[in-house]
Scaffold this active site. Structure first.
Site, mmCIF file in Angstrom:
data_model
loop_
_atom_site.group_PDB
_atom_site.id
_atom_site.type_symbol
_atom_site.label_atom_id
_atom_site.label_comp_id
_atom_site.label_asym_id
_atom_site.label_seq_id
_atom_site.Cartn_x
_atom_site.Cartn_y
_atom_site.Cartn_z
ATOM 1 C CG ASP A 20 -2.362 0.186 0.931
ATOM 2 O OD1 ASP A 20 -2.747 0.066 -0.243
ATOM 3 O OD2 ASP A 20 -3.130 0.449 1.883
ATOM 4 C CG ASP A 72 -7.441 -0.450 2.656
ATOM 5 O OD1 ASP A 72 -6.300 -0.936 2.661
ATOM 6 O OD2 ASP A 72 -7.793 0.458 1.874
#
Length: 166
Positions: A20, A72
């Site tokens: 990420d 997420d």
């Protein structure tokens, strides 16, 4: 197996954390734009990937939205689900277990993500940058303080047979 969840969730969270951060913050140095943000928002084509949730911004006169990827939600969710199973198996109460604290940690991580998004004037943020320390960090620190870290990591694992034993 339950022990696979602790190891897999930890490995996935750690790898996704680096992934990420790389694609949001470092990819602009290489590709002159954040690849993760361009792909998630659909860039100029207007087509967005179906692996994210769009959350409307409140009090936005232009009707904008924020995005959060399924990763997420899913990767930290694996760890939260593991903590629930661990608590149930150990007959832990709500306060001396891990589930409540990881759920609170996830909520704090989301809050920090949206706070950073607000403070950075809407520039995309890697949510796992905030979610991993608030979930994996919480279970590791709590397990260490309580002296249960080896038990957490080895939960559900059968002891290996010694040589010569059947």
């Amino acid at each position: 197996r339950a022990y696979l969840i602790s190891g897999v969730a930890s490995a996935l969270l750690s790898a996704a954390f680096v992934y990420d951060i790389f694609w949001v913050f470092i990819s602009p140095l290489i590709f002159h734009e954040s690849v993760m943000i361009a792909v998630a928002s659909g860039d100029s084509s207007g087509e967005a990937i179906p692996m994210l949730l769009r959350i409307p911004r409140f009090f936005d006169p232009w009707g904008g939205y924020d995005m959060i990827g399924f990763g997420d939600i899913i990767f930290p969710g694996l760890l939260v689900a593991f903590s629930y199973r661990f608590d149930r198996a150990g007959k832990k109460g709500i306060l001396n277990g891990y589930f409540l604290w990881l759920t609170v940690g996830y909520a704090v991580g989301l809050f920090l993500t949206y706070l950073a998004l607000f403070l950075m004037d809407g520039h995309g943020q890697p949510a796992l940058l905030y979610l991993v320390p608030c979930t994996l960090g919480v279970i590791v620190v709590l397990g260490w303080i309580r002296g249960e870290l080896p038990h957490l990591w080895n939960y559900g694992r059968r002891p290996e047979n010694s040589v010569g034993e059947v």
